[in-house]
Design an enzyme around this catalytic site. Structure first.
Site, short mmCIF file in Angstrom:
data_model
loop_
_atom_site.label_atom_id
_atom_site.label_comp_id
_atom_site.label_asym_id
_atom_site.label_seq_id
_atom_site.Cartn_x
_atom_site.Cartn_y
_atom_site.Cartn_z
CG HIS A 8 -7.07 9.02 0.46
ND1 HIS A 8 -7.21 7.73 0.03
CD2 HIS A 8 -7.35 9.81 -0.61
CE1 HIS A 8 -7.56 7.72 -1.25
NE2 HIS A 8 -7.66 8.98 -1.65
CB CYS A 36 -0.92 -0.01 1.22
SG CYS A 36 -1.80 1.55 1.43
CB CYS A 90 0.88 1.24 4.40
SG CYS A 90 -0.74 0.86 5.10
P1 AMP Z 1 -8.28 8.93 -4.80
O1 AMP Z 1 -8.71 9.09 -6.23
O2 AMP Z 1 -9.26 9.49 -3.83
O3 AMP Z 1 -7.88 7.50 -4.47
O4 AMP Z 1 -6.99 9.84 -4.65
C1 AMP Z 1 -5.69 9.36 -4.56
C2 AMP Z 1 -4.79 10.57 -4.57
O5 AMP Z 1 -3.48 10.16 -4.17
C3 AMP Z 1 -4.65 11.24 -5.94
O6 AMP Z 1 -5.07 12.60 -5.85
C4 AMP Z 1 -3.16 11.10 -6.26
O7 AMP Z 1 -2.65 12.22 -6.93
C5 AMP Z 1 -2.55 10.94 -4.87
N1 AMP Z 1 -1.30 10.21 -4.82
C6 AMP Z 1 -1.01 9.02 -5.39
N2 AMP Z 1 0.25 8.65 -5.10
C7 AMP Z 1 0.77 9.63 -4.32
C8 AMP Z 1 2.05 9.83 -3.69
N3 AMP Z 1 3.05 8.96 -3.80
N4 AMP Z 1 2.22 10.96 -2.98
C9 AMP Z 1 1.23 11.87 -2.85
N5 AMP Z 1 0.01 11.73 -3.41
C10 AMP Z 1 -0.21 10.63 -4.14
ZN ZN Z 2 -2.38 1.38 3.61
#
Ligand code: AMP
Ligand code: ZN
Length: 110
Positions: free
Chosen positions: A99, A4, A7
């Site tokens: 989140h 994950c 995580c």
């Molecule tokens: P969701 O569509 O609600 O699952 O949003 C996931 C969010 O995580 C998206 O806005 C991505 O840009 C963000 N995201 C994915 N990987 C990372 C990462 N390594 N660091 C920061 N944000 C991330």
């Molecule tokens: Zn997790």
């Protein structure tokens, strides 16, 4: 959860621009911001979906909302912000670790 991404960010194994951390949450910058300020607030405990939240998670989420409200000015969000939780496929949830999106820093266009 080994595979994950959030995580791994919580554990410090993947770098992130962390803006706040305590014993139950981490707040860091979204890697692809959809607003001038776009942060993600992540519980340290892994829950894939909001729909998996038990009583302990629900209590933690309540405290988390209060913390976000208290932290907002120091995060540059004193003029307002939007909180979003994407739940499941139809909402486009891509990371399967619960989140809260925190968006602001400007007048949001929608
Ligand atoms: P969701 O569509 O609600 O699952 O949003 C996931 C969010 O995580 C998206 O806005 C991505 O840009 C963000 N995201 C994915 N990987 C990372 C990462 N390594 N660091 C920061 N944000 C991330
Ligand atoms: Zn997790």
């Amino acid at each position: 959860m080994k595979d994950c991404i959030f995580c791994n960010i919580v554990a410090g194994e993947i770098p992130a621009r962390k803006r706040y951390e305590d014993d139950e949450i981490v707040i860091f910058e979204d890697i692809e911001p959809k607003a001038k300020i776009h942060l993600l607030c992540v519980p340290k405990e892994h829950y894939a979906y909001l729909s998996e939240a038990d009583e302990i998670c629900a209590a933690s989420l309540g405290r988390t909302l209060k913390k976000i409200a208290a932290l907002a000015p120091s995060l540059g969000l004193g003029d307002g912000y939007r909180l979003v939780v994407n739940q499941g496929e139809n909402a486009g949830q891509t990371v399967k670790h619960l989140h809260i999106h925190i968006m602001g820093g400007e007048v949001l266009p929608f």
